[in-house]
Design a protein around this motif. Structure first.
Motif, short mmCIF file in Angstrom:
data_model
loop_
_atom_site.label_atom_id
_atom_site.label_comp_id
_atom_site.label_asym_id
_atom_site.label_seq_id
_atom_site.Cartn_x
_atom_site.Cartn_y
_atom_site.Cartn_z
N ALA A 179 0.90 -1.49 -0.22
CA ALA A 179 0.11 -0.73 0.01
C ALA A 179 1.39 1.33 -0.05
O ALA A 179 2.04 0.98 0.46
CB ALA A 179 -1.11 -0.11 1.11
N PHE A 180 0.27 2.71 -0.69
CA PHE A 180 0.99 4.06 -0.09
C PHE A 180 0.37 4.86 0.20
O PHE A 180 -0.95 4.90 -0.36
CB PHE A 180 1.49 3.52 -2.38
CG PHE A 180 0.81 3.57 -3.02
CD1 PHE A 180 0.11 4.30 -3.42
CD2 PHE A 180 1.06 2.42 -3.56
CE1 PHE A 180 -0.65 4.18 -4.89
CE2 PHE A 180 0.08 1.58 -4.74
CZ PHE A 180 -0.54 3.18 -5.67
N ARG A 186 -2.83 9.83 -3.80
CA ARG A 186 -2.50 10.62 -4.64
C ARG A 186 -3.12 11.64 -4.90
O ARG A 186 -4.56 11.68 -5.14
CB ARG A 186 -1.71 9.40 -6.27
CG ARG A 186 -1.37 8.08 -6.15
CD ARG A 186 0.45 9.02 -5.74
NE ARG A 186 1.78 7.84 -6.38
CZ ARG A 186 2.01 7.63 -5.27
NH1 ARG A 186 1.33 7.56 -4.17
NH2 ARG A 186 2.84 6.94 -5.70
N ARG A 236 -4.55 7.13 -11.53
CA ARG A 236 -5.06 5.64 -10.37
C ARG A 236 -7.03 6.14 -9.72
O ARG A 236 -7.21 5.30 -9.79
CB ARG A 236 -4.46 5.96 -8.92
CG ARG A 236 -2.53 4.99 -9.78
CD ARG A 236 -1.74 5.40 -8.67
NE ARG A 236 -0.85 4.78 -8.78
CZ ARG A 236 0.29 6.05 -9.91
NH1 ARG A 236 -0.28 7.01 -9.56
NH2 ARG A 236 1.23 4.98 -9.64
N ALA A 263 -6.44 0.40 -6.79
CA ALA A 263 -5.64 -0.41 -6.04
C ALA A 263 -5.59 -1.57 -6.55
O ALA A 263 -4.15 -2.26 -6.23
CB ALA A 263 -5.51 0.15 -4.67
N ASP A 266 -3.66 -1.38 -9.09
CA ASP A 266 -2.05 -1.24 -9.08
C ASP A 266 -1.49 -1.30 -8.01
O ASP A 266 -0.20 -1.28 -8.38
CB ASP A 266 -2.50 1.08 -8.82
CG ASP A 266 -1.24 1.42 -9.43
OD1 ASP A 266 -0.96 2.44 -8.60
OD2 ASP A 266 -0.64 1.27 -10.48
N ALA A 267 -2.19 -2.11 -7.17
CA ALA A 267 -1.30 -1.86 -5.98
C ALA A 267 -1.59 -3.45 -5.25
O ALA A 267 -0.41 -4.37 -4.99
CB ALA A 267 -1.11 -1.44 -4.85
N GLU A 312 -8.63 0.91 -1.73
CA GLU A 312 -7.92 -0.81 -0.68
C GLU A 312 -8.85 -2.17 -0.55
O GLU A 312 -9.85 -1.67 -1.51
CB GLU A 312 -8.04 -0.26 0.39
CG GLU A 312 -9.60 -0.02 1.69
CD GLU A 312 -9.23 0.70 3.23
OE1 GLU A 312 -8.18 0.05 3.33
OE2 GLU A 312 -9.65 0.74 3.30
N MET A 360 -4.58 2.06 -1.39
CA MET A 360 -4.05 3.81 -2.29
C MET A 360 -3.91 5.12 -1.32
O MET A 360 -4.02 6.06 -2.03
CB MET A 360 -3.61 3.80 -3.64
CG MET A 360 -5.35 3.90 -4.21
SD MET A 360 -5.24 4.11 -5.37
CE MET A 360 -6.62 4.38 -5.88
N ASP A 361 -4.51 4.57 0.23
CA ASP A 361 -4.83 5.92 0.52
C ASP A 361 -4.51 5.09 2.42
O ASP A 361 -5.02 5.71 2.79
CB ASP A 361 -6.26 6.04 0.29
CG ASP A 361 -6.36 7.10 1.47
OD1 ASP A 361 -5.64 7.55 1.55
OD2 ASP A 361 -7.87 7.56 1.88
N TYR A 415 3.55 4.26 3.74
CA TYR A 415 4.22 2.57 2.69
C TYR A 415 3.94 2.14 2.89
O TYR A 415 4.87 1.85 4.77
CB TYR A 415 4.84 3.66 2.48
CG TYR A 415 5.32 2.43 1.41
CD1 TYR A 415 5.51 2.66 -0.13
CD2 TYR A 415 6.60 1.85 1.59
CE1 TYR A 415 6.02 1.37 -0.65
CE2 TYR A 415 6.93 0.92 1.14
CZ TYR A 415 6.53 0.57 -0.36
OH TYR A 415 7.96 0.30 -0.72
#
Length: 327
Positions: free
Chosen positions: A149-150, A153, A159, A168, A171-172, A205, A224-225, A228
């Motif tokens: 996870a990050f 953006r 994204r 997510a 992408d993740a 997520e 992605m919320d 990291y």
């Protein structure tokens, strides 16, 4: 090699790796914005080209690197293959299993190299972990957990755009899915999943539970919320192995492999490695005939199936999906 679009991952990670790798040269950069294409070409070499079709048609280009938004991977991968070009495409190869299987069949039919650029699998730390597991360092493997996870953006980031294949999971989530395949094999079943969607409609997520035929499970999380996180853990009958910075380590990062046995934690040393350069070198070797052209294709199709099945289990099946008959 020709580049389609000047995406951030290309400029920050892959093109510097191309510049350091023997037997490959960037000769063209295609863009819809010529000023951006020119800046990329000035920095990394090659000529700016207006439009993706012109680059694909160029006889000077043997292979295409494709870091476009996810929804554009399938059509441009197929066009490049049809033009006789080898293709290195950023993960995910496409947004659905049937589209991924179509691309794989096209590459095989033409004898071309097609690679999904899931770079972490080229880092030697994961082979070291597999050796530890196979040598019985943690006994019999019982469970795997993996998280990537990050932080969020900006609102306008691709994204957050469903029409471009944002979210997510794509992408993740493909990183934890790839880790599960790496250590548990292909053919895993999605036993359950959940996705939380943001205001634009993309998933921000999620989590998934995968199950192998023998009952070994994988607990996966992605988002992605978040702060990291990039780690996985293998838990066995005698101990566990934990790897931090597992998916996107810098080239100078010394892997953190922690082996826990009998209440003691041992640090297993492994040298730093540039996984971006390793991924490019593997692609070059396959194109030049010294590597395996089939490497990763079956896993890519299977991973795309898992993505589809996670969506379905979470109550959000992909639209216009058709089950692929196999690659």
């Amino acid at each position: 090699m020709g580049l389609l679009g000047s995406a951030d991952i290309a400029v920050r990670r892959v093109l510097p790796a191309v510049a350091r790798t023997p037997d490959i040269e960037l000769v063209a950069v295609a863009g819809r914005n010529m000023a951006t294409a020119r800046r990329t070409a000035d920095r990394f070499g090659g000529s700016p080209v207006e439009g993706y079709e012109r680059l694909i048609a160029s006889p000077d280009v043997d292979a295409v690197y494709l870091p476009l938004p996810n929804a554009l991977h399938a059509p441009w991968t197929l066009r490049a293959l049809e033009a006789g070009k080898h293709v290195l495409v950023e993960k995910p190869m496409t947004t659905r299993e049937d589209l991924t299987a179509d691309a794989v069949r096209s590459a095989r039919r033409r004898g071309l190299v097609l690679r999904e650029n899931l770079m972490f699998v080229h880092h030697g730390q994961h082979a070291r972990v597999r050796e530890l597991v196979e040598d019985g360092a943690i006994g019999e493997l019982r469970q795997l957990s993996a998280t990537f996870a990050f932080p969020a953006r900006p609102a306008g980031d691709i994204r957050h755009r469903p029409e471009l294949g944002g979210g997510a999971l794509l992408d993740a989530g493909v990183y934890p899915l790839g880790a599960a395949q790496l250590f548990l094999g292909t053919g895993l079943e999605v036993a359950g999943a959940a996705l939380r969607h943001g205001p634009t409609g993309v998933d921000v997520e999620g989590s998934a539970l995968l199950r192998r035929a023998d009952g070994v499970c994988a607990h996966l999380a992605f988002g992605m919320d978040h702060s990291y996180t990039a780690r996985y853990e293998l838990w066995g009958t005698r101990g566990r192995i934990t790897v931090h910075r597992a998916f996107t380590p810098p080239a100078d990062h010394r892997p953190e492999i922690a082996l826990e046995q009998d209440g003691r934690t041992l640090a297993v040393e492994h040298p730093a490695q540039d996984q971006y350069a390793a991924a490019v070198a593997a692609f070059v070797a396959a194109v030049r005939g010294s590597g395996t052209r089939e490497d990763g294709l079956a896993s890519a199709v299977d991973r795309a199936r898992l993505v589809d099945d996670v969506r379905t289990a979470a109550g959000r099946p992909a639209q216009n999906r058709r089950r692929a008959p196999g690659p």
